[in-house]
Design a protein around this motif. Structure first.
Motif, PDB file in Angstrom:
ATOM      1  N   GLN A 128      -9.002   1.771  12.464  1.00  0.00           N
ATOM      2  CA  GLN A 128      -9.081   2.767  11.910  1.00  0.00           C
ATOM      3  C   GLN A 128      -9.260   2.416  10.202  1.00  0.00           C
ATOM      4  O   GLN A 128      -8.286   1.520   9.724  1.00  0.00           O
ATOM      5  N   MET A 129     -10.039   3.147   9.311  1.00  0.00           N
ATOM      6  CA  MET A 129      -9.913   2.948   8.092  1.00  0.00           C
ATOM      7  C   MET A 129      -9.685   4.479   7.413  1.00  0.00           C
ATOM      8  O   MET A 129     -10.555   5.219   7.697  1.00  0.00           O
ATOM      9  N   THR A 130      -8.781   4.461   6.475  1.00  0.00           N
ATOM     10  CA  THR A 130      -8.695   5.764   5.959  1.00  0.00           C
ATOM     11  C   THR A 130      -8.336   5.943   4.404  1.00  0.00           C
ATOM     12  O   THR A 130      -7.934   4.948   3.837  1.00  0.00           O
ATOM     13  N   ALA A 131      -8.913   6.924   3.663  1.00  0.00           N
ATOM     14  CA  ALA A 131      -8.640   7.169   2.403  1.00  0.00           C
ATOM     15  C   ALA A 131      -8.271   8.622   1.826  1.00  0.00           C
ATOM     16  O   ALA A 131      -9.126   9.497   2.432  1.00  0.00           O
ATOM     17  N   PRO A 132      -7.272   8.973   1.303  1.00  0.00           N
ATOM     18  CA  PRO A 132      -6.195   7.957   0.824  1.00  0.00           C
ATOM     19  C   PRO A 132      -5.358   7.439   1.965  1.00  0.00           C
ATOM     20  O   PRO A 132      -5.123   8.205   2.756  1.00  0.00           O
ATOM     21  N   ALA A 133      -4.775   6.076   1.930  1.00  0.00           N
ATOM     22  CA  ALA A 133      -4.023   5.869   2.668  1.00  0.00           C
ATOM     23  C   ALA A 133      -2.558   6.135   2.535  1.00  0.00           C
ATOM     24  O   ALA A 133      -2.183   6.387   1.263  1.00  0.00           O
ATOM     25  N   TRP A 134      -1.967   6.211   3.470  1.00  0.00           N
ATOM     26  CA  TRP A 134      -0.412   6.769   3.706  1.00  0.00           C
ATOM     27  C   TRP A 134       0.442   5.482   3.277  1.00  0.00           C
ATOM     28  O   TRP A 134       1.760   5.796   3.050  1.00  0.00           O
ATOM     29  N   PHE A 135      -0.023   4.072   3.228  1.00  0.00           N
ATOM     30  CA  PHE A 135       0.749   3.246   2.937  1.00  0.00           C
ATOM     31  C   PHE A 135       0.202   2.419   1.746  1.00  0.00           C
ATOM     32  O   PHE A 135      -1.140   2.628   1.329  1.00  0.00           O
ATOM     33  N   ALA A 136       0.989   1.502   0.998  1.00  0.00           N
ATOM     34  CA  ALA A 136       0.505   0.821  -0.244  1.00  0.00           C
ATOM     35  C   ALA A 136       0.921  -0.456  -0.098  1.00  0.00           C
ATOM     36  O   ALA A 136       2.180  -0.823   0.392  1.00  0.00           O
ATOM     37  N   PRO A 137       0.598  -1.466  -1.211  1.00  0.00           N
ATOM     38  CA  PRO A 137       0.988  -2.776  -1.159  1.00  0.00           C
ATOM     39  C   PRO A 137       2.349  -2.573  -2.199  1.00  0.00           C
ATOM     40  O   PRO A 137       2.510  -1.544  -2.917  1.00  0.00           O
ATOM     41  N   GLY A 138       2.846  -3.813  -2.108  1.00  0.00           N
ATOM     42  CA  GLY A 138       4.152  -3.800  -2.975  1.00  0.00           C
ATOM     43  C   GLY A 138       5.222  -2.982  -2.506  1.00  0.00           C
ATOM     44  O   GLY A 138       5.509  -2.737  -1.478  1.00  0.00           O
ATOM     45  N   PRO A 139       6.131  -2.636  -3.518  1.00  0.00           N
ATOM     46  CA  PRO A 139       7.623  -2.090  -3.258  1.00  0.00           C
ATOM     47  C   PRO A 139       7.043  -0.598  -2.229  1.00  0.00           C
ATOM     48  O   PRO A 139       7.846  -0.175  -1.519  1.00  0.00           O
ATOM     49  N   GLN A 175      21.419  -1.606 -10.362  1.00  0.00           N
ATOM     50  CA  GLN A 175      19.986  -2.343 -10.073  1.00  0.00           C
ATOM     51  C   GLN A 175      19.905  -3.977  -9.997  1.00  0.00           C
ATOM     52  O   GLN A 175      20.629  -4.448 -10.542  1.00  0.00           O
ATOM     53  N   PRO A 176      19.256  -4.240  -8.885  1.00  0.00           N
ATOM     54  CA  PRO A 176      19.154  -5.563  -8.607  1.00  0.00           C
ATOM     55  C   PRO A 176      18.626  -6.411  -9.582  1.00  0.00           C
ATOM     56  O   PRO A 176      17.684  -5.815 -10.677  1.00  0.00           O
ATOM     57  N   GLU A 177      18.849  -7.433  -9.730  1.00  0.00           N
ATOM     58  CA  GLU A 177      18.369  -8.459 -10.990  1.00  0.00           C
ATOM     59  C   GLU A 177      16.981  -8.849 -10.993  1.00  0.00           C
ATOM     60  O   GLU A 177      16.175  -9.169 -11.741  1.00  0.00           O
ATOM     61  N   GLU A 178      16.670  -9.387  -9.413  1.00  0.00           N
ATOM     62  CA  GLU A 178      15.179  -9.679  -9.357  1.00  0.00           C
ATOM     63  C   GLU A 178      14.490  -8.652  -9.521  1.00  0.00           C
ATOM     64  O   GLU A 178      14.634  -7.665  -9.040  1.00  0.00           O
ATOM     65  N   SER A 179      13.126  -8.880 -10.112  1.00  0.00           N
ATOM     66  CA  SER A 179      12.250  -7.667 -10.483  1.00  0.00           C
ATOM     67  C   SER A 179      11.753  -7.145  -9.450  1.00  0.00           C
ATOM     68  O   SER A 179      11.327  -5.611  -9.318  1.00  0.00           O
ATOM     69  N   ASP A 180      11.220  -7.776  -8.327  1.00  0.00           N
ATOM     70  CA  ASP A 180      10.488  -6.994  -7.005  1.00  0.00           C
ATOM     71  C   ASP A 180      11.573  -6.324  -6.401  1.00  0.00           C
ATOM     72  O   ASP A 180      11.226  -5.221  -6.066  1.00  0.00           O
ATOM     73  N   GLU A 181      12.760  -6.633  -6.318  1.00  0.00           N
ATOM     74  CA  GLU A 181      13.875  -5.848  -5.544  1.00  0.00           C
ATOM     75  C   GLU A 181      14.100  -4.552  -6.500  1.00  0.00           C
ATOM     76  O   GLU A 181      14.538  -3.605  -5.889  1.00  0.00           O
ATOM     77  N   ALA A 182      14.286  -4.942  -7.845  1.00  0.00           N
ATOM     78  CA  ALA A 182      14.613  -3.789  -8.703  1.00  0.00           C
ATOM     79  C   ALA A 182      13.478  -2.699  -8.548  1.00  0.00           C
ATOM     80  O   ALA A 182      13.530  -1.643  -8.466  1.00  0.00           O
ATOM     81  N   ALA A 183      12.298  -3.125  -8.626  1.00  0.00           N
ATOM     82  CA  ALA A 183      11.027  -2.251  -8.205  1.00  0.00           C
ATOM     83  C   ALA A 183      11.069  -1.335  -7.035  1.00  0.00           C
ATOM     84  O   ALA A 183      11.039  -0.223  -6.954  1.00  0.00           O
ATOM     85  N   ARG A 184      11.498  -2.163  -5.871  1.00  0.00           N
ATOM     86  CA  ARG A 184      11.597  -1.554  -4.506  1.00  0.00           C
ATOM     87  C   ARG A 184      12.885  -0.620  -4.642  1.00  0.00           C
ATOM     88  O   ARG A 184      12.907   0.510  -4.118  1.00  0.00           O
ATOM     89  N   ALA A 226       9.022  -0.319 -14.317  1.00  0.00           N
ATOM     90  CA  ALA A 226       9.290  -1.611 -13.306  1.00  0.00           C
ATOM     91  C   ALA A 226       8.022  -1.965 -12.337  1.00  0.00           C
ATOM     92  O   ALA A 226       7.707  -2.664 -11.743  1.00  0.00           O
ATOM     93  N   GLY A 227       6.762  -1.055 -12.920  1.00  0.00           N
ATOM     94  CA  GLY A 227       5.465  -1.424 -12.608  1.00  0.00           C
ATOM     95  C   GLY A 227       5.209  -1.103 -11.268  1.00  0.00           C
ATOM     96  O   GLY A 227       4.221  -1.344 -10.651  1.00  0.00           O
ATOM     97  N   VAL A 228       6.146  -0.127 -10.841  1.00  0.00           N
ATOM     98  CA  VAL A 228       5.804   0.508  -9.130  1.00  0.00           C
ATOM     99  C   VAL A 228       4.590   1.519  -9.418  1.00  0.00           C
ATOM    100  O   VAL A 228       3.733   1.871  -8.769  1.00  0.00           O
ATOM    101  N   LEU A 229       4.723   2.572 -10.519  1.00  0.00           N
ATOM    102  CA  LEU A 229       3.503   3.170 -10.860  1.00  0.00           C
ATOM    103  C   LEU A 229       2.914   3.040 -12.112  1.00  0.00           C
ATOM    104  O   LEU A 229       3.717   2.671 -13.209  1.00  0.00           O
ATOM    105  N   ASP A 230       1.737   3.377 -12.207  1.00  0.00           N
ATOM    106  CA  ASP A 230       1.103   3.290 -13.631  1.00  0.00           C
ATOM    107  C   ASP A 230       1.236   4.876 -14.134  1.00  0.00           C
ATOM    108  O   ASP A 230       1.753   5.530 -13.562  1.00  0.00           O
ATOM    109  N   ARG A 231       0.706   4.915 -15.310  1.00  0.00           N
ATOM    110  CA  ARG A 231       0.874   6.168 -16.046  1.00  0.00           C
ATOM    111  C   ARG A 231       0.135   7.248 -15.334  1.00  0.00           C
ATOM    112  O   ARG A 231       0.896   8.357 -15.185  1.00  0.00           O
TER     113      ARG A 231
END
Length: 320
Positions: A128-139, A175-184, A226-231
């Motif tokens: 299956q291919m769907t737009a918009p997807a309910w899952f996303a990359p990264g955190p 807040q976690p020190e590591e940037s990826d963990e902080a973003a999540r 944290a870079g999880v969302l853009d403006r």
């Protein structure tokens, strides 16, 4: 393969995407569909492999698009996820794999078109291919770093801290020190918070809506940092959850549009190619932001704001 790669790149089938009305879809794809109306509030339309869905609150309301799905599992010959990925790599629009769903499926996504792909882990067949997807990359595609109850307790405490310095001090200690963990971490706090924002006149965890709004706006700002969302994404969340007054929310939507109406890329002027990706994504942001502002217009007092949003909405069928 061209059909499937085009869907991943554009998020549309023959120009029809999840923002189209039923009438617009008919104009683009024709009348050869099977339709299922579930009461006054849900509509599902099927064009062979392609399904589109809409919803509305009451029978008199306009239909709001939910998703476009390509049911690849219906193909006579299986579509290989490796073949799809290779074809997209060659065009410069690669898929990104996120954590598996835990029930036997691989999940891949193209973030800018917001298309998600599900594939069978064992066979490699695209299901299956769907737009918009309910899952996303990264955190956003990873599990929360705590239990649901722990997340609820954290945001309830945050909403009770009405002073920004108190929230900042609370976050510095945890807040976690590591940037990826902080973003999540920040993303999970926002998800837990938005699930508990009460309606107008209601309370949640003993706190009124204004306390939750302040905490929610602060968390969205942290997610941006944290870079999880853009403006554009953050402002769409503000509009969706009513975190600002209608005039302020609409103004924020318009200010976040990264391109003018005179310069915005359209389907007639700009091809979906790698060299035009910045312009394509600016057009996509304009579409999302104007659609986020649209439902607020009946409560907007400033006529200039209303006129500008309506001008963008008139452009919406031509945007990428």
């Amino acid at each position: 393969m061209d059909f499937f790669t085009d869907f991943v790149v554009t998020g549309a089938v023959g120009g029809a995407d999840a923002t189209c009305t039923p009438a617009e879809v008919t104009a683009l794809l024709g009348g050869g569909f099977v339709e299922n109306l579930t009461g006054p509030g849900q509509l599902l339309r099927c064009y062979d492999l392609v399904e589109l869905a809409w919803q509305r609150d009451t029978a008199g309301d306009p239909w709001q698009g939910l998703y476009v799905t390509v049911q690849a599992h219906r193909l006579d010959a299986p579509l290989s996820v490796d073949g799809l990925c290779a074809a997209l790599d060659r065009t410069g629009f690669p898929l990104v794999e996120v954590a598996p769903d835990g029930v036997g499926c691989r999940r891949l996504v193209r973030a800018d078109s917001r298309v998600g792909v599900l594939a069978d882990e064992a066979t490699g067949q695209v299901l299956q291919m769907t737009a918009p997807a309910w899952f996303a990359p990264g955190p956003r595609g990873e599990p929360a770093p705590w239990s649901r109850n722990a997340g609820r307790d954290r945001v309830r405490h945050l909403a009770g801290l009405r002073a920004v310095p108190e929230r900042e001090a609370w976050a510095r200690r945890r807040q976690p020190e590591e940037s990826d963990e902080a973003a999540r971490w920040w993303w999970s706090l926002w998800v837990a918070c938005r699930q508990r924002i009460p309606a107008e006149g209601e309370r949640s965890a003993g706190l009124d809506r204004s306390a939750w709004q302040e905490a929610a706006l602060w968390l969205l700002g942290k997610c941006e940092t944290a870079g999880v969302l853009d403006r554009a994404e953050a402002v769409c969340e503000i509009a969706r959850y009513g975190l600002l007054a209608p005039d302020a929310a609409v103004r924020a939507c318009l200010e976040a549009i990264p391109v003018s109406r005179a310069d915005v890329a359209t389907r007639e002027t700009t091809p979906y190619t790698e060299e035009h990706l910045v312009a394509v994504n600016a057009s996509r942001a304009a579409k999302r932001l104007s659609l986020a502002a649209g439902p607020l217009l009946p409560r907007v007092g400033d006529p200039e704001l209303r006129a500008e949003v309506r001008a963008w909405l008139d452009l919406r069928p031509r945007l990428m």
